[in-house]
Design an enzyme around this catalytic site. Structure first.
Site, PDB file in Angstrom:
ATOM      1  N   GLY A 188       0.792  -1.233   0.000  1.00 23.36           N
ATOM      2  CA  GLY A 188       0.000   0.000   0.000  1.00 23.36           C
ATOM      3  C   GLY A 188       0.823   1.281   0.000  1.00 23.36           C
ATOM      4  N   TYR A 242     -11.733   3.226  14.238  1.00 24.78           N
ATOM      5  CA  TYR A 242     -10.750   3.674  13.237  1.00 24.78           C
ATOM      6  C   TYR A 242     -10.762   5.199  13.115  1.00 24.78           C
ATOM      7  CZ  TYR A 242      -8.465   4.485   8.775  1.00 24.78           C
ATOM      8  OH  TYR A 242      -7.626   4.964   7.789  1.00 24.78           O
TER       9      TYR A 242
HETATM   10  N1  LIG Z   1      -6.162   3.083   1.822  1.00 24.61           N
HETATM   11  C1  LIG Z   1      -6.845   4.192   2.068  1.00 24.61           C
HETATM   12  O1  LIG Z   1      -7.804   4.553   1.343  1.00 24.61           O
HETATM   13  C2  LIG Z   1      -6.466   5.079   3.204  1.00 24.61           C
HETATM   14  C3  LIG Z   1      -7.179   6.295   3.376  1.00 24.61           C
HETATM   15  C4  LIG Z   1      -6.832   7.134   4.419  1.00 24.61           C
HETATM   16  C5  LIG Z   1      -5.792   6.791   5.280  1.00 24.61           C
HETATM   17  N2  LIG Z   1      -5.127   5.596   5.108  1.00 24.61           N
HETATM   18  C6  LIG Z   1      -4.057   5.284   6.053  1.00 24.61           C
HETATM   19  O2  LIG Z   1      -2.900   4.895   5.332  1.00 24.61           O
HETATM   20  C7  LIG Z   1      -2.104   4.014   6.144  1.00 24.61           C
HETATM   21  C8  LIG Z   1      -1.664   2.832   5.297  1.00 24.61           C
HETATM   22  O3  LIG Z   1      -2.818   2.191   4.806  1.00 24.61           O
HETATM   23  P1  LIG Z   1      -2.827   1.326   3.470  1.00 24.61           P
HETATM   24  O4  LIG Z   1      -4.083   1.680   2.773  1.00 24.61           O
HETATM   25  O5  LIG Z   1      -1.539   1.415   2.753  1.00 24.61           O
HETATM   26  O6  LIG Z   1      -3.039  -0.124   4.128  1.00 24.61           O
HETATM   27  P2  LIG Z   1      -2.475  -1.601   3.758  1.00 24.61           P
HETATM   28  O7  LIG Z   1      -2.282  -1.755   2.294  1.00 24.61           O
HETATM   29  O8  LIG Z   1      -3.374  -2.543   4.479  1.00 24.61           O
HETATM   30  O9  LIG Z   1      -1.030  -1.600   4.462  1.00 24.61           O
HETATM   31  C9  LIG Z   1      -0.923  -1.512   5.850  1.00 24.61           C
HETATM   32  C10 LIG Z   1       0.518  -1.745   6.224  1.00 24.61           C
HETATM   33  O10 LIG Z   1       0.600  -1.725   7.667  1.00 24.61           O
HETATM   34  C11 LIG Z   1       1.240  -2.924   8.090  1.00 24.61           C
HETATM   35  N3  LIG Z   1       0.768  -3.366   9.408  1.00 24.61           N
HETATM   36  C12 LIG Z   1      -0.511  -3.647   9.776  1.00 24.61           C
HETATM   37  N4  LIG Z   1      -0.535  -4.087  11.040  1.00 24.61           N
HETATM   38  C13 LIG Z   1       0.758  -4.067  11.481  1.00 24.61           C
HETATM   39  C14 LIG Z   1       1.382  -4.428  12.687  1.00 24.61           C
HETATM   40  N5  LIG Z   1       0.687  -4.902  13.729  1.00 24.61           N
HETATM   41  N6  LIG Z   1       2.724  -4.288  12.797  1.00 24.61           N
HETATM   42  C15 LIG Z   1       3.453  -3.845  11.753  1.00 24.61           C
HETATM   43  N7  LIG Z   1       2.919  -3.486  10.572  1.00 24.61           N
HETATM   44  C16 LIG Z   1       1.591  -3.611  10.445  1.00 24.61           C
HETATM   45  C17 LIG Z   1       0.914  -3.945   7.021  1.00 24.61           C
HETATM   46  O11 LIG Z   1       1.821  -5.021   7.102  1.00 24.61           O
HETATM   47  P3  LIG Z   1       1.444  -6.513   6.563  1.00 24.61           P
HETATM   48  O12 LIG Z   1       1.852  -6.548   5.127  1.00 24.61           O
HETATM   49  O13 LIG Z   1       2.262  -7.397   7.450  1.00 24.61           O
HETATM   50  O14 LIG Z   1      -0.023  -6.690   6.759  1.00 24.61           O
HETATM   51  C18 LIG Z   1       1.053  -3.087   5.767  1.00 24.61           C
HETATM   52  O15 LIG Z   1       2.413  -2.951   5.408  1.00 24.61           O
HETATM   53  C19 LIG Z   1      -2.952   3.651   7.358  1.00 24.61           C
HETATM   54  O16 LIG Z   1      -2.503   4.404   8.469  1.00 24.61           O
HETATM   55  C20 LIG Z   1      -4.360   4.100   6.967  1.00 24.61           C
HETATM   56  O17 LIG Z   1      -5.114   4.512   8.076  1.00 24.61           O
HETATM   57  C21 LIG Z   1      -5.433   4.742   4.107  1.00 24.61           C
END
Ligand SMILES: NC(=O)c1ccc[n+]([C@@H]2O[C@H](COP(=O)([O-])OP(=O)(O)OC[C@H]3O[C@@H](n4cnc5c(N)ncnc54)[C@H](OP(=O)(O)O)[C@@H]3O)[C@@H](O)[C@H]2O)c1
Length: 286
Positions: free
Chosen positions: A19, A169
């Site tokens: 991501g 969240y």
């Molecule tokens: N996607 C959206 O539309 C969106 C919108 C607004 C804000 N955000 C924010 O953006 C950030 C990243 O989200 P994303 O969309 O890129 O999500 P994602 O694709 O699910 O990636 C999340 C990342 O966090 C890691 N992670 C989760 N739990 C963990 C733990 N216990 N210890 C260490 N690493 C952990 C995951 O590792 P694994 O590979 O091991 O699971 C992955 O690398 C988050 O803070 C989210 O709130 C996202």
């Protein structure tokens, strides 16, 4: 030939296996930084190290393994990082998740609060002396527009009375902003800046690990969402842009400063959250 922009700079990115975190780490690597990825799964992390090194042509990519929902693991990560690095110039707090059902971490803390807020809080607190010593340095907190619907219930910070995945969240993303603003004041004059950002609605695996309506909706609208590469742009810009060298305590969306929700600016609530976070991470006030 011009030297890479970030040559000699050390950047740590959490949640870098996929991501937005993955694309942020790649973008920083492409600019020549030494990039430290934090992943909870060593094999997945190592694959990403190799992939980013190959795509960026930058061999200075390193892996640290840590579960950011475990305080012991965060402490070990910070200690290990300090043993191996004398400098840290950029910290990107990005790892986050949405949990449809309430569960507790090994520390007995509700998981959304533990990972999305206390994970940012504790890692930053443990590395802040190194950031200060490395100034100019920057902290980027990946928050979300969804904080605008968030509410921090200080009487029930761990959602013991009532739990909803989205509610928890949104609260955690509001906490990201409150933490950013309080920290910016504490870091004033130190040469370390801290800003928060919203990446847009991004086609990542966020929310897809667990069954539920959120997964269904996200799968249906996926073709309309922005790419992770696009989602990482503001984080990379906040970590690197020369024009932001002195900008701190701000919230950014699509490369522009924005106002966050009225609640996020409540200083009394920010201070209260800080004290409660210290308590929950068993730190004494300083
Ligand atoms: N996607 C959206 O539309 C969106 C919108 C607004 C804000 N955000 C924010 O953006 C950030 C990243 O989200 P994303 O969309 O890129 O999500 P994602 O694709 O699910 O990636 C999340 C990342 O966090 C890691 N992670 C989760 N739990 C963990 C733990 N216990 N210890 C260490 N690493 C952990 C995951 O590792 P694994 O590979 O091991 O699971 C992955 O690398 C988050 O803070 C989210 O709130 C996202």
């Amino acid at each position: 030939m011009t030297a890479p922009l970030l040559h000699g700079r050390v950047c740590l990115v959490t949640g870098a296996t996929r991501g937005i975190g993955h694309e942020t780490a790649l973008g920083l690597a492409q600019q020549g930084a030494r990039v430290v990825l934090v992943a909870r799964d060593a094999r997945r992390g190592q694959r990403v190290v190799e992939e980013i090194a190959m795509r960026s042509g930058n061999a200075a990519i390193e892996l640290f393994v840590a579960d950011l929902a475990s305080q012991q693991s965060i402490r070990a990560l910070a200690a290990d990082f300090k043993r191996r690095h004398a400098r840290l110039h950029v910290l990107v707090n990005n790892a986050g998740a949405l949990f449809p059902r309430r569960s507790l971490t090994v520390d007995g803390i509700e998981r959304t609060l533990a990972l999305n807020h206390l994970g940012y809080f504790l890692l930053t607190e443990l590395l802040v002396d190194l950031l200060r010593a490395s100034a100019p340095a920057r902290i980027v907190n990946v928050a979300s527009h969804s904080h605008t619907h968030g509410l921090v219930d200080f009487e029930d910070l761990q959602s013991q009375r009532r739990y909803g995945g989205l509610t928890a969240y949104r609260a955690s993303k509001l906490e990201n902003l409150m933490f950013t603003y309080e920290l910016a004041r504490r870091l004033a004059g130190s040469g370390v800046t801290v800003n928060a950002m919203h990446p847009g609605t991004v086609a990542t695996s966020f929310g897809l690990d667990e069954p539920g309506w959120f997964k269904l909706v996200k799968t249906l609208i996926r073709p309309l969402l922005r790419t992770p590469e696009k989602g990482a742009e503001t984080a990379i810009w906040l970590a690197t842009a020369p024009e932001l060298a002195a900008v701190s305590g701000c919230y950014f969306v699509d490369g522009e400063e924005r106002r966050s929700s009225r609640r996020s600016y409540d200083r009394e609530a920010q201070a209260r959250l800080w004290t409660m976070s210290e308590h929950l991470t068993r730190r004494t006030a300083h």
